[in-house]
Scaffold this motif. Structure first.
Motif, PDB file in Angstrom:
ATOM      1  N   PRO A  71       0.530  -0.800  -0.114  1.00  0.00           N
ATOM      2  CA  PRO A  71      -0.174   0.146   0.172  1.00  0.00           C
ATOM      3  C   PRO A  71       1.018   1.397   0.099  1.00  0.00           C
ATOM      4  N   GLN A  72       0.015   2.357  -0.597  1.00  0.00           N
ATOM      5  CA  GLN A  72       1.310   3.272  -0.716  1.00  0.00           C
ATOM      6  C   GLN A  72       0.957   4.256   0.474  1.00  0.00           C
ATOM      7  N   ALA A  73       2.320   4.706   1.043  1.00  0.00           N
ATOM      8  CA  ALA A  73       2.096   5.422   1.586  1.00  0.00           C
ATOM      9  C   ALA A  73       1.398   7.095   1.195  1.00  0.00           C
ATOM     10  N   VAL A  74       1.642   8.060   3.153  1.00  0.00           N
ATOM     11  CA  VAL A  74       0.561   8.453   2.842  1.00  0.00           C
ATOM     12  C   VAL A  74       2.080   9.772   3.539  1.00  0.00           C
ATOM     13  N   PRO A  75       2.477  10.491   2.524  1.00  0.00           N
ATOM     14  CA  PRO A  75       3.758  11.245   2.999  1.00  0.00           C
ATOM     15  C   PRO A  75       2.705  12.998   4.558  1.00  0.00           C
ATOM     16  N   LEU A  76       3.412  12.646   5.454  1.00  0.00           N
ATOM     17  CA  LEU A  76       3.206  13.663   6.587  1.00  0.00           C
ATOM     18  C   LEU A  76       4.224  14.371   6.542  1.00  0.00           C
ATOM     19  N   GLY A  77       5.530  14.502   6.221  1.00  0.00           N
ATOM     20  CA  GLY A  77       6.449  15.640   6.147  1.00  0.00           C
ATOM     21  C   GLY A  77       7.604  15.418   5.216  1.00  0.00           C
ATOM     22  N   ASP A  78       8.552  15.961   5.448  1.00  0.00           N
ATOM     23  CA  ASP A  78       9.985  15.797   4.577  1.00  0.00           C
ATOM     24  C   ASP A  78      10.676  14.604   4.391  1.00  0.00           C
ATOM     25  N   LYS A  79      10.664  13.403   6.290  1.00  0.00           N
ATOM     26  CA  LYS A  79      11.419  12.684   6.238  1.00  0.00           C
ATOM     27  C   LYS A  79      10.234  11.371   7.048  1.00  0.00           C
ATOM     28  N   ARG A  80       8.998  11.888   6.948  1.00  0.00           N
ATOM     29  CA  ARG A  80       8.124  11.410   7.737  1.00  0.00           C
ATOM     30  C   ARG A  80       6.598  10.181   7.090  1.00  0.00           C
ATOM     31  N   VAL A  81       6.111   9.227   7.166  1.00  0.00           N
ATOM     32  CA  VAL A  81       5.287   8.654   5.638  1.00  0.00           C
ATOM     33  C   VAL A  81       4.615   8.246   7.007  1.00  0.00           C
ATOM     34  N   ALA A  82       3.288   7.455   6.792  1.00  0.00           N
ATOM     35  CA  ALA A  82       2.120   6.677   7.863  1.00  0.00           C
ATOM     36  C   ALA A  82       1.318   5.793   6.437  1.00  0.00           C
ATOM     37  N   PHE A  83       1.189   5.119   6.982  1.00  0.00           N
ATOM     38  CA  PHE A  83       0.001   3.689   5.947  1.00  0.00           C
ATOM     39  C   PHE A  83      -1.311   4.014   6.630  1.00  0.00           C
ATOM     40  N   VAL A  84      -2.350   3.863   5.344  1.00  0.00           N
ATOM     41  CA  VAL A  84      -3.660   4.131   6.380  1.00  0.00           C
ATOM     42  C   VAL A  84      -4.139   2.071   6.481  1.00  0.00           C
ATOM     43  N   ARG A  85      -4.235   1.952   7.943  1.00  0.00           N
ATOM     44  CA  ARG A  85      -4.468   0.928   8.384  1.00  0.00           C
ATOM     45  C   ARG A  85      -5.185  -0.378   7.682  1.00  0.00           C
ATOM     46  N   ALA A  86      -6.441   0.522   7.099  1.00  0.00           N
ATOM     47  CA  ALA A  86      -7.243  -1.124   6.668  1.00  0.00           C
ATOM     48  C   ALA A  86      -6.483  -1.093   5.337  1.00  0.00           C
ATOM     49  N   GLU A  87      -5.541  -0.428   4.717  1.00  0.00           N
ATOM     50  CA  GLU A  87      -4.942  -1.001   3.653  1.00  0.00           C
ATOM     51  C   GLU A  87      -3.502  -2.081   4.072  1.00  0.00           C
ATOM     52  N   VAL A  88      -3.337  -1.579   4.932  1.00  0.00           N
ATOM     53  CA  VAL A  88      -2.330  -2.215   5.439  1.00  0.00           C
ATOM     54  C   VAL A  88      -2.528  -3.485   5.405  1.00  0.00           C
ATOM     55  N   GLU A  89      -4.222  -3.779   6.574  1.00  0.00           N
ATOM     56  CA  GLU A  89      -4.752  -5.127   7.119  1.00  0.00           C
ATOM     57  C   GLU A  89      -5.102  -5.636   5.572  1.00  0.00           C
ATOM     58  N   GLN A  90      -6.038  -4.887   4.991  1.00  0.00           N
ATOM     59  CA  GLN A  90      -6.563  -5.461   3.365  1.00  0.00           C
ATOM     60  C   GLN A  90      -5.160  -6.713   2.936  1.00  0.00           C
ATOM     61  N   TRP A  91      -3.985  -5.593   2.936  1.00  0.00           N
ATOM     62  CA  TRP A  91      -2.862  -6.695   2.127  1.00  0.00           C
ATOM     63  C   TRP A  91      -2.745  -7.946   2.674  1.00  0.00           C
ATOM     64  N   VAL A  92      -2.217  -7.753   4.486  1.00  0.00           N
ATOM     65  CA  VAL A  92      -1.919  -9.007   4.655  1.00  0.00           C
ATOM     66  C   VAL A  92      -3.397 -10.013   4.794  1.00  0.00           C
ATOM     67  N   ASN A  93      -4.813  -9.717   4.465  1.00  0.00           N
ATOM     68  CA  ASN A  93      -5.505 -10.807   4.447  1.00  0.00           C
ATOM     69  C   ASN A  93      -5.368 -10.513   2.945  1.00  0.00           C
ATOM     70  N   ASP A  94      -5.256 -10.575   2.285  1.00  0.00           N
ATOM     71  CA  ASP A  94      -5.196 -10.387   0.553  1.00  0.00           C
ATOM     72  C   ASP A  94      -3.162 -12.147   0.694  1.00  0.00           C
ATOM     73  N   ARG A  95      -2.551 -11.735   1.616  1.00  0.00           N
ATOM     74  CA  ARG A  95      -1.286 -12.453   1.683  1.00  0.00           C
ATOM     75  C   ARG A  95      -1.521 -13.772   2.070  1.00  0.00           C
ATOM     76  N   ILE A  96      -3.063 -13.938   2.669  1.00  0.00           N
ATOM     77  CA  ILE A  96      -3.423 -15.370   4.017  1.00  0.00           C
ATOM     78  C   ILE A  96      -4.256 -15.943   2.666  1.00  0.00           C
ATOM     79  N   ALA A  97      -5.355 -14.896   2.033  1.00  0.00           N
ATOM     80  CA  ALA A  97      -5.570 -15.966   0.875  1.00  0.00           C
ATOM     81  C   ALA A  97      -4.770 -16.068  -0.543  1.00  0.00           C
ATOM     82  N   GLU A  98      -4.360 -15.685  -0.760  1.00  0.00           N
ATOM     83  CA  GLU A  98      -2.954 -16.541  -1.441  1.00  0.00           C
ATOM     84  C   GLU A  98      -2.724 -17.690  -1.008  1.00  0.00           C
TER      85      GLU A  98
END
Length: 110
Positions: A71-98
């Motif tokens: 999942p794409q990161a959300v830029p918060l500043g010059d050297k700071r990023v965050a991730f949308v929790r639901a997207e990361v959880e969906q990514w994990v669930n997709d790995r389990i489904a695979e």
């Protein structure tokens, strides 16, 4: 406030819309005001929290990001990023489904 609601109800009736106001069913105009912070669906998590959630290292996550497979990161500043929790959880669930799909494919092939 009641006068404004009555005028609005008359206007809505004249236009032919059906609503709670037009039917005069708004008992307490303050009852629909939010009492707390608005619901927030997009919870952001740090890269470290992302590592804990996925059991991957920062390096591995950055590799997956570089390949466009995370999942794409959300830029918060010059050297700071965050991730949308639901997207990361969906990514994990997709790995389990695979994993489950590959097991089924292997079992059906034998």
């Amino acid at each position: 406030m009641e006068k404004i609601l009555e005028e609005e109800a008359r206007r809505i009736k004249r236009l032919g819309f059906k609503s709670d106001i037009a039917r005069g069913e708004v008992a307490n105009p303050k009852s629909n005001r939010p009492t707390g912070p608005p619901p927030f669906d997009a919870i952001l998590i740090s890269l470290n929290q992302c590592c804990q959630l996925t059991s991957l290292s920062r390096t591995a996550i950055n590799r997956w990001r570089g390949l466009g497979l995370f999942p794409q990161a959300v830029p918060l500043g010059d050297k700071r990023v965050a991730f949308v929790r639901a997207e990361v959880e969906q990514w994990v669930n997709d790995r389990i489904a695979e994993r489950l799909a590959s097991r089924k494919a292997r079992n059906s092939a034998t």
